[in-house]
Motif scaffolding. Structure first.
Motif, PDB file in Angstrom:
ATOM      1  N   ARG A 135      41.325 -25.599  10.491  1.00  0.00           N
ATOM      2  CA  ARG A 135      40.881 -24.917   9.791  1.00  0.00           C
ATOM      3  C   ARG A 135      39.121 -24.679  11.369  1.00  0.00           C
ATOM      4  O   ARG A 135      39.087 -23.063  10.338  1.00  0.00           O
ATOM      5  CB  ARG A 135      39.438 -26.258   9.717  1.00  0.00           C
ATOM      6  N   SER A 136      40.113 -24.557  12.360  1.00  0.00           N
ATOM      7  CA  SER A 136      38.880 -23.033  13.023  1.00  0.00           C
ATOM      8  C   SER A 136      40.232 -22.359  13.255  1.00  0.00           C
ATOM      9  O   SER A 136      39.433 -21.292  14.413  1.00  0.00           O
ATOM     10  CB  SER A 136      38.824 -23.923  14.367  1.00  0.00           C
ATOM     11  N   SER A 137      41.364 -21.404  13.222  1.00  0.00           N
ATOM     12  CA  SER A 137      41.758 -20.898  13.194  1.00  0.00           C
ATOM     13  C   SER A 137      41.374 -19.988  12.412  1.00  0.00           C
ATOM     14  O   SER A 137      41.114 -20.146  11.475  1.00  0.00           O
ATOM     15  CB  SER A 137      43.877 -21.785  13.214  1.00  0.00           C
ATOM     16  N   SER A 138      42.400 -18.222  12.891  1.00  0.00           N
ATOM     17  CA  SER A 138      41.803 -16.745  11.831  1.00  0.00           C
ATOM     18  C   SER A 138      42.604 -15.754  12.560  1.00  0.00           C
ATOM     19  O   SER A 138      42.352 -15.483  14.016  1.00  0.00           O
ATOM     20  CB  SER A 138      40.459 -16.614  12.376  1.00  0.00           C
ATOM     21  N   ASP A 139      43.022 -15.040  11.786  1.00  0.00           N
ATOM     22  CA  ASP A 139      43.786 -13.827  11.963  1.00  0.00           C
ATOM     23  C   ASP A 139      43.138 -12.815  12.948  1.00  0.00           C
ATOM     24  O   ASP A 139      41.364 -12.438  12.161  1.00  0.00           O
ATOM     25  CB  ASP A 139      44.185 -12.704  10.993  1.00  0.00           C
ATOM     26  N   PRO A 140      42.577 -13.190  14.341  1.00  0.00           N
ATOM     27  CA  PRO A 140      41.925 -11.727  15.516  1.00  0.00           C
ATOM     28  C   PRO A 140      41.384 -10.674  14.981  1.00  0.00           C
ATOM     29  O   PRO A 140      40.519 -10.268  14.558  1.00  0.00           O
ATOM     30  CB  PRO A 140      42.194 -11.560  16.647  1.00  0.00           C
ATOM     31  N   HIS A 141      42.528 -10.237  13.927  1.00  0.00           N
ATOM     32  CA  HIS A 141      42.187  -8.734  12.964  1.00  0.00           C
ATOM     33  C   HIS A 141      41.628  -8.391  12.359  1.00  0.00           C
ATOM     34  O   HIS A 141      40.997  -7.170  11.561  1.00  0.00           O
ATOM     35  CB  HIS A 141      43.514  -7.974  13.217  1.00  0.00           C
ATOM     36  N   ALA A 142      40.959  -9.929  11.884  1.00  0.00           N
ATOM     37  CA  ALA A 142      40.428  -9.808  10.101  1.00  0.00           C
ATOM     38  C   ALA A 142      38.867 -10.063  10.942  1.00  0.00           C
ATOM     39  O   ALA A 142      37.960 -10.093  10.113  1.00  0.00           O
ATOM     40  CB  ALA A 142      40.466 -11.268   9.342  1.00  0.00           C
ATOM     41  N   LEU A 143      38.400 -10.236  11.938  1.00  0.00           N
ATOM     42  CA  LEU A 143      36.837 -11.219  12.557  1.00  0.00           C
ATOM     43  C   LEU A 143      35.853  -9.306  12.550  1.00  0.00           C
ATOM     44  O   LEU A 143      34.973 -10.041  11.983  1.00  0.00           O
ATOM     45  CB  LEU A 143      37.313 -11.738  13.962  1.00  0.00           C
ATOM     46  N   ASP A 144      36.723  -8.409  13.043  1.00  0.00           N
ATOM     47  CA  ASP A 144      35.654  -7.176  13.047  1.00  0.00           C
ATOM     48  C   ASP A 144      35.249  -7.064  11.824  1.00  0.00           C
ATOM     49  O   ASP A 144      34.481  -6.926  11.099  1.00  0.00           O
ATOM     50  CB  ASP A 144      35.998  -6.431  13.530  1.00  0.00           C
ATOM     51  N   HIS A 145      36.369  -6.891  11.352  1.00  0.00           N
ATOM     52  CA  HIS A 145      35.977  -6.673   8.740  1.00  0.00           C
ATOM     53  C   HIS A 145      35.043  -7.551   8.943  1.00  0.00           C
ATOM     54  O   HIS A 145      34.361  -7.667   8.260  1.00  0.00           O
ATOM     55  CB  HIS A 145      36.934  -6.792   8.550  1.00  0.00           C
ATOM     56  N   LEU A 146      34.670  -9.146   9.026  1.00  0.00           N
ATOM     57  CA  LEU A 146      34.063 -10.491   8.556  1.00  0.00           C
ATOM     58  C   LEU A 146      32.869  -9.683   9.296  1.00  0.00           C
ATOM     59  O   LEU A 146      32.367  -9.549   7.357  1.00  0.00           O
ATOM     60  CB  LEU A 146      34.866 -11.256   9.211  1.00  0.00           C
TER      61      LEU A 146
END
Length: 247
Positions: free
Chosen positions: A66-77
């Motif tokens: 639940r705490s993970s994320s594609d790092p390349h999507a963070l700026d877009h978020l």
């Protein structure tokens, strides 16, 4: 539903599963899992690989996922994040938000993930029961939105989940008592509605975060500003980036 259950407190082993010394291991596991998900590994297989490598227990694996994320999507978020909520219309993923606030008020484990969202370890699985903190949670959400001068709020609750109708009515009652411009709906396809709305989406569901047009991190804002007693573990990593290979 005849009454409310006690609360959404911590699991009986959470204090031992999430003590300070295990935090670096969980953070490393999140980096590895995020890398595998970015490389389009199947979620279940990736979680098993990482969980087995770090010898994680079931609830630890759930926290890592639940705490993970594609790092390349963070700026877009965060390009979806408006400057203010003043005058805006919000579409709220109802169970997603209210269970987080209930858990924070009840002493349950809250995790800060790499995307900055706060998430809990509760799960609905087709059933929901109001708890002792349900009314307080709705009030707290309402106070925050009123202070930010939100124009209109639409709550969406999954109609197949038990007691969704009762919760929707409780939300309507609280709104009427306080003069909030709120509407509560029970729908079959809540994720689709919130993902496609032109208004501001309120959710920490990762699919919604990927697909929505506009978004506000309301749950984190409420917990951090108004629930100082909340048990929050920070699973972010200061050097978070996709590794070139798995250890």
């Amino acid at each position: 539903m005849s009454g409310s259950s006690k609360g959404r407190g911590a699991g009986p082993r959470d204090k031992s599963l999430f003590h300070d010394k295990i935090m670096p291991t969980l953070s490393e596991a999140i980096i590895d899992l995020s890398f595998l998900l970015h490389r389009e590994y199947a979620e279940a297989a990736a979680l098993k690989l990482v969980g087995d490598h770090f010898q994680l227990q079931k609830r630890q694996r759930m926290a890592v996922l639940r705490s993970s994320s594609d790092p390349h999507a963070l700026d877009h978020l965060y390009t979806k994040h408006p400057e203010t909520l003043k005058g805006q219309t919000l579409c709220i993923d109802g169970f997603n938000l209210i269970i987080l606030i209930e858990a924070a008020l009840g002493g349950g484990l809250i995790m800060r993930g790499v995307d900055g969202c706060l998430r809990d370890l509760s799960s609905v699985h087709g059933t929901y029961r109001m708890v002792g903190q349900t009314g307080q949670s709705i009030e707290l959400i309402g106070q925050h939105l009123a202070a930010q001068q939100v124009h209109e709020v639409h709550w969406y609750l999954d109609s197949p989940v038990s007691n969704s109708g009762r919760l929707a009515q409780k939300i309507r009652d609280k709104a009427e008592q306080n003069g909030w411009n709120w509407y509560a709906h029970t729908e079959n396809h809540v994720d689709k509605i919130i993902s496609e709305t032109p208004h501001i989406s309120i959710s920490t569901d990762k699919i919604i975060l990927q697909q929505c047009q506009r978004w506000w991190n309301l749950g984190a804002q409420i917990v951090e500003q108004s629930i100082p007693e909340a048990w929050i573990i920070d699973l972010t990593h200061r050097d978070f980036h996709p590794p070139t290979k798995i250890k």
